[in-house]
Design a protein around this motif. Structure first.
Motif, PDB file in Angstrom:
ATOM      1  N   ARG A  47       0.776  -0.884   0.205  1.00 31.54           N
ATOM      2  CA  ARG A  47       0.320  -0.166  -0.039  1.00 31.54           C
ATOM      3  C   ARG A  47       1.142   1.225  -0.018  1.00 31.54           C
ATOM      4  O   ARG A  47       0.735   1.825  -0.861  1.00 31.54           O
ATOM      5  N   ARG A  48       2.109   1.635   0.826  1.00 29.71           N
ATOM      6  CA  ARG A  48       3.279   3.067   0.696  1.00 29.71           C
ATOM      7  C   ARG A  48       3.393   2.503  -0.451  1.00 29.71           C
ATOM      8  O   ARG A  48       3.362   3.538  -0.856  1.00 29.71           O
ATOM      9  N   ILE A  49       4.366   1.270  -1.552  1.00 32.39           N
ATOM     10  CA  ILE A  49       4.693   1.238  -2.824  1.00 32.39           C
ATOM     11  C   ILE A  49       3.643   2.100  -3.713  1.00 32.39           C
ATOM     12  O   ILE A  49       3.885   3.020  -4.361  1.00 32.39           O
ATOM     13  N   LYS A  50       2.202   1.931  -3.378  1.00 31.94           N
ATOM     14  CA  LYS A  50       1.602   2.201  -4.546  1.00 31.94           C
ATOM     15  C   LYS A  50       1.094   4.009  -4.213  1.00 31.94           C
ATOM     16  O   LYS A  50       1.004   4.728  -5.110  1.00 31.94           O
ATOM     17  N   ALA A  51       0.841   4.533  -3.091  1.00 34.10           N
ATOM     18  CA  ALA A  51       0.732   5.588  -2.576  1.00 34.10           C
ATOM     19  C   ALA A  51       1.936   6.789  -2.577  1.00 34.10           C
ATOM     20  O   ALA A  51       1.789   7.817  -3.769  1.00 34.10           O
ATOM     21  N   PHE A  52       2.995   6.430  -2.487  1.00 35.62           N
ATOM     22  CA  PHE A  52       4.658   7.265  -3.055  1.00 35.62           C
ATOM     23  C   PHE A  52       4.646   7.029  -4.215  1.00 35.62           C
ATOM     24  O   PHE A  52       4.984   7.810  -5.230  1.00 35.62           O
ATOM     25  N   THR A  53       4.228   5.602  -5.078  1.00 37.56           N
ATOM     26  CA  THR A  53       4.345   6.201  -6.387  1.00 37.56           C
ATOM     27  C   THR A  53       3.563   6.855  -7.182  1.00 37.56           C
ATOM     28  O   THR A  53       4.314   7.250  -8.037  1.00 37.56           O
ATOM     29  N   ILE A  54       2.408   7.311  -6.676  1.00 33.82           N
ATOM     30  CA  ILE A  54       1.390   7.979  -7.018  1.00 33.82           C
ATOM     31  C   ILE A  54       2.378   9.517  -6.903  1.00 33.82           C
ATOM     32  O   ILE A  54       1.716  10.989  -7.855  1.00 33.82           O
ATOM     33  N   ALA A  55       2.063   9.319  -5.220  1.00 33.59           N
ATOM     34  CA  ALA A  55       3.613  11.091  -4.845  1.00 33.59           C
ATOM     35  C   ALA A  55       4.747  11.156  -6.074  1.00 33.59           C
ATOM     36  O   ALA A  55       4.973  12.451  -6.256  1.00 33.59           O
ATOM     37  N   VAL A  56       5.659  10.206  -6.523  1.00 29.07           N
ATOM     38  CA  VAL A  56       6.120  10.721  -7.567  1.00 29.07           C
ATOM     39  C   VAL A  56       5.779  10.940  -8.672  1.00 29.07           C
ATOM     40  O   VAL A  56       6.235  12.087  -9.227  1.00 29.07           O
ATOM     41  N   THR A  57       4.384  10.084  -9.089  1.00 23.07           N
ATOM     42  CA  THR A  57       4.096  10.657 -10.050  1.00 23.07           C
ATOM     43  C   THR A  57       3.371  12.358 -10.256  1.00 23.07           C
ATOM     44  O   THR A  57       3.615  13.205 -11.525  1.00 23.07           O
ATOM     45  N   LEU A  58       2.875  12.876  -9.651  1.00 21.02           N
ATOM     46  CA  LEU A  58       2.419  14.017  -8.847  1.00 21.02           C
ATOM     47  C   LEU A  58       3.770  15.015  -8.992  1.00 21.02           C
ATOM     48  O   LEU A  58       3.840  15.880  -9.811  1.00 21.02           O
ATOM     49  N   ILE A  59       4.639  14.654  -8.341  1.00 22.50           N
ATOM     50  CA  ILE A  59       5.877  15.376  -8.425  1.00 22.50           C
ATOM     51  C   ILE A  59       6.435  15.517 -10.213  1.00 22.50           C
ATOM     52  O   ILE A  59       7.170  16.562 -10.592  1.00 22.50           O
ATOM     53  N   GLU A  60       6.848  14.331 -10.347  1.00 19.68           N
ATOM     54  CA  GLU A  60       6.810  13.934 -11.771  1.00 19.68           C
ATOM     55  C   GLU A  60       6.405  15.713 -12.735  1.00 19.68           C
ATOM     56  O   GLU A  60       6.819  16.134 -13.182  1.00 19.68           O
ATOM     57  N   GLN A  61       4.763  15.009 -12.765  1.00 21.70           N
ATOM     58  CA  GLN A  61       3.664  16.311 -13.723  1.00 21.70           C
ATOM     59  C   GLN A  61       3.943  17.845 -13.156  1.00 21.70           C
ATOM     60  O   GLN A  61       4.208  18.521 -13.848  1.00 21.70           O
ATOM     61  N   GLN A  62       4.124  17.765 -12.033  1.00 22.22           N
ATOM     62  CA  GLN A  62       5.137  18.924 -11.680  1.00 22.22           C
ATOM     63  C   GLN A  62       6.371  19.901 -11.755  1.00 22.22           C
ATOM     64  O   GLN A  62       6.193  20.592 -12.230  1.00 22.22           O
ATOM     65  N   LEU A  63       6.914  18.776 -11.655  1.00 21.36           N
ATOM     66  CA  LEU A  63       8.634  19.039 -12.143  1.00 21.36           C
ATOM     67  C   LEU A  63       8.627  19.973 -13.762  1.00 21.36           C
ATOM     68  O   LEU A  63       8.594  20.697 -14.582  1.00 21.36           O
ATOM     69  N   GLU A  64       7.187  19.042 -15.036  1.00 17.44           N
ATOM     70  CA  GLU A  64       7.283  18.719 -16.255  1.00 17.44           C
ATOM     71  C   GLU A  64       6.579  20.652 -16.550  1.00 17.44           C
ATOM     72  O   GLU A  64       7.195  21.375 -16.807  1.00 17.44           O
ATOM     73  N   ASN A  65       5.391  20.590 -15.433  1.00 18.82           N
ATOM     74  CA  ASN A  65       4.623  21.915 -15.752  1.00 18.82           C
ATOM     75  C   ASN A  65       5.985  23.075 -15.075  1.00 18.82           C
ATOM     76  O   ASN A  65       5.449  23.956 -16.042  1.00 18.82           O
TER      77      ASN A  65
END
Length: 69
Positions: A47-65
């Motif tokens: 569950r933590r892996i899933k949550a942290f994977t989501i967090a990384v994806t959102l951070i990557e999106q923010q960095l790209e934006n």
């Protein structure tokens, strides 16, 4: 809330490090002689892996934006 690009990159790096450790933990626990004994720890780690994977994806999106904005 706005974050500096460097802060986002560092957060991503830290989360990815934690993800690596969690994945290794899951491998270790699942590889034990009686993995069902560790079912709750395995479930929590996944569950933590899933949550942290989501967090990384959102951070990557923010960095790209941030690069485009």
């Amino acid at each position: 809330m706005m974050y500096e690009q460097d802060d986002l990159r560092e957060a991503k790096r830290q989360i990815e490090s934690t993800l690596h450790k969690l994945r290794e933990t899951v491998k270790t626990l699942e590889g034990k002689e009686n993995p069902s004994r560790y079912k709750s720890q395995i479930t929590l780690a996944k569950r933590r892996i899933k949550a942290f994977t989501i967090a990384v994806t959102l951070i990557e999106q923010q960095l790209e934006n941030g690069k485009n904005g």
